[in-house]
Design an enzyme around this catalytic site. Structure first.
Site, PDB file in Angstrom:
ATOM      1  CD  GLU A 132      -3.028  -1.151   1.978  1.00 61.77           C
ATOM      2  OE1 GLU A 132      -2.499   0.080   3.505  1.00 61.77           O
ATOM      3  OE2 GLU A 132      -4.209  -1.924   2.109  1.00 61.77           O
ATOM      4  CD  GLU A 158      -2.873  -5.781   4.069  1.00 66.00           C
ATOM      5  OE1 GLU A 158      -4.162  -5.448   4.798  1.00 66.00           O
ATOM      6  OE2 GLU A 158      -2.122  -5.512   4.181  1.00 66.00           O
TER       7      GLU A 158
HETATM    8  C1  FCB Z   1      -4.407  -2.024   5.800  1.00 69.33           C
HETATM    9  C2  FCB Z   1      -2.696  -2.668   5.893  1.00 69.33           C
HETATM   10  C3  FCB Z   1      -2.724  -3.668   7.293  1.00 69.33           C
HETATM   11  C4  FCB Z   1      -3.786  -3.585   8.013  1.00 69.33           C
HETATM   12  C5  FCB Z   1      -5.205  -3.327   7.478  1.00 69.33           C
HETATM   13  C6  FCB Z   1      -6.882  -3.525   7.778  1.00 69.33           C
HETATM   14  O1  FCB Z   1      -4.399  -0.930   5.081  1.00 69.33           O
HETATM   15  O2  FCB Z   1      -1.976  -3.247   5.518  1.00 69.33           O
HETATM   16  O3  FCB Z   1      -1.747  -3.544   7.987  1.00 69.33           O
HETATM   17  O4  FCB Z   1      -3.561  -2.350   9.158  1.00 69.33           O
HETATM   18  O5  FCB Z   1      -5.404  -2.343   6.711  1.00 69.33           O
END
Ligand code: FCB
Length: 442
Positions: A166, A346
């Site tokens: 990110e 994620e």
């Molecule tokens: C993302 C991050 C991860 C975690 C999630 C909830 O932005 O990459 O580390 O904090 O959100």
């Protein structure tokens, strides 16, 4: 390693990151990171906490790997802490810090879990920040050296590398809104950091690939942006917000240019940078949590108003929106010409979990995972090339500026005792994976 193809087995996994789970911040020669410093500044973290102990994963990784084996995942996405390997950011490799990842990778392989390593999940060595951090081009070069060292030392067993997690958050939340480390609030700084992060990605990718036949990609946080109404001004606002949230990184990576949304704000591009950044990825990692809905506004950087989530929201107030993920996957399929596998690196949700009588029942999270996995499967059937799905997160952990006040795990962590308690979402995911494996085997 043969390049992945559309028929390669789909990975179901879980994800974590170093600073959020490891703890042991002073052990085996680890140097401080920008997050150690940031957490010490009053008011930065909602509950005044930090990652110095976190889930104590540094010591408890065998138990955590056993939980993953039991869960039935075929892959684990974790991050390597740069300050463990290079306490000063560059220079001499700290072998004691590296040894932790050696042990972890061996334990994963022993459990038949494929390691997917992220090289940078926000824990920049503080020594580099003191010399300007991502505002300096040198940081990108140091990142490539560090990446080469990781691949050089672990590449006999580690094949999957994400350069950055990110970078949008590192650049804009770290340097424009200032809610994350290093806490700067300046648009020119954010834009400069964004470019140096991408340059770092490109150089690190080159460095890792020079070490062997590895799969190297990047992980972006992406969201589908919808206009609040059909009015042309709201549609235009949605386009601006899309350019900011998604295009700022997708455009240079896929098309070699930046969106023109910040007027005259200079981007420190040097000759050849965009050519490097645009070189093909082996995969694109997608972190997806929610959709974004906006209408036009007279004020603000993007002249857009973000509408609050309607309907079902998580504890973060993020609207549960699997269709946003479906639309995103199909769009990315188009933008990449279907040539790059996408990995959901994620996806997950925070809820108010409670340990009651030794159990944690989390139906909200079960529902969240179910509808998003359904969306992924639907997108695959409709042509999107998706290679895997990683739930965020294996276990509750240090949620950045929210400290320990938000739980995203499918395993509950009792921070007082470090006891791990699998939630009902863990049992659900375990059954889901087993069922998918049965279907695949037919
Ligand atoms: C993302 C991050 C991860 C975690 C999630 C909830 O932005 O990459 O580390 O904090 O959100």
């Amino acid at each position: 390693m043969p390049a992945p193809n559309r028929n390669a087995p789909f990975h179901f996994g879980v994800a974590t990151s170093s600073y959020q789970i490891e703890g042991a911040v002073h052990q085996d020669g680890r140097g401080p990171s920008i997050w150690d410093r940031f957490c010490q500044e009053p008011g930065r973290i909602i509950d005044g906490s930090d990652g110095s102990v976190a889930c104590d994963h540094y010591h408890r990784y065998p138990e955590d790997v056993a939980l993953m084996r039991e869960l039935g995942v075929s892959a684990y996405r974790f991050s390597v802490a740069w300050p463990r390997l290079f306490p000063e950011g560059r220079g001499k490799l700290n072998r004691a810090g590296l040894a932790f990842y050696d042990r972890l990778i061996d334990a994963l392989l022993e459990a038949q879990i494929t390691p997917f390593a992220t090289l940078y999940h926000w824990d920049l060595p503080l020594a580099l920040q003191e010399r300007g951090g991502w505002l300096r081009r040198e940081t990108a070069l140091a990142f490539a050296d560090y990446a080469a060292a990781v691949a050089g030392a672990l590449g006999d067993r580690l094949r999957w590398y994400s350069t950055l997690n990110e970078p949008w958050v590192s650049a804009f939340v770290g340097h424009l809104t200032g809610e994350h480390a290093p806490g700067t609030q300046n648009l020119a700084a954010a834009v400069s950091a964004a470019h140096h992060l991408l340059l770092g990605h490109a150089l690190a990718k080159q460095a890792v690939k020079a070490q062997g036949d590895h799969q190297v990609g990047i992980v972006l946080n992406l969201s589908t942006v919808y206009p609040g109404t059909e009015r042309p001004e709201d549609q235009a606002a949605a386009q601006r917000v899309d350019a900011y949230h998604n295009g700022w990184f997708l455009d240079p990576l896929l098309r070699g240019s930046y969106p023109k949304i910040f007027g005259e704000t200079p981007i420190p591009i040097q000759d050849g940078d965009l050519e490097e950044i645009q070189k093909p990825l082996d995969f694109l990692g997608v972190n997806y949590y929610r959709k974004t809905v906006v209408t036009a506004s007279e004020s603000g950087l993007l002249r857009a108003r973000y509408l609050p989530g309607v309907g079902e929201v998580t504890q973060m107030n993020w609207e549960v929106s699997p269709e946003g993920l479906y639309d995103l996957l199909l769009r990315l399929g188009q933008e990449t010409g279907g040539k790059i596998p996408l990995y959901i690196t994620e996806n997950g949700a925070a809820y108010h979990d409670e340990l009651v009588g030794g159990r944690v029942d989390d139906p909200g999270r079960v529902h969240f995972l179910q509808v998003h996995l359904d969306a992924v499967q639907r997108a695959r059937r409709d042509g999107a090339w998706v290679g895997g799905y990683f739930a965020w997160s294996l276990m509750d952990n240090f949620e950045w500026a929210y400290g320990y006040s938000r739980r995203f795990g499918i395993v509950y962590v009792d921070y007082a005792t470090q006891k791990r308690v699998p939630k009902s979402s863990y049992a659900w995911y375990q059954r889901y994976i087993a069922e998918q494996r049965r279907l695949e085997a037919r």
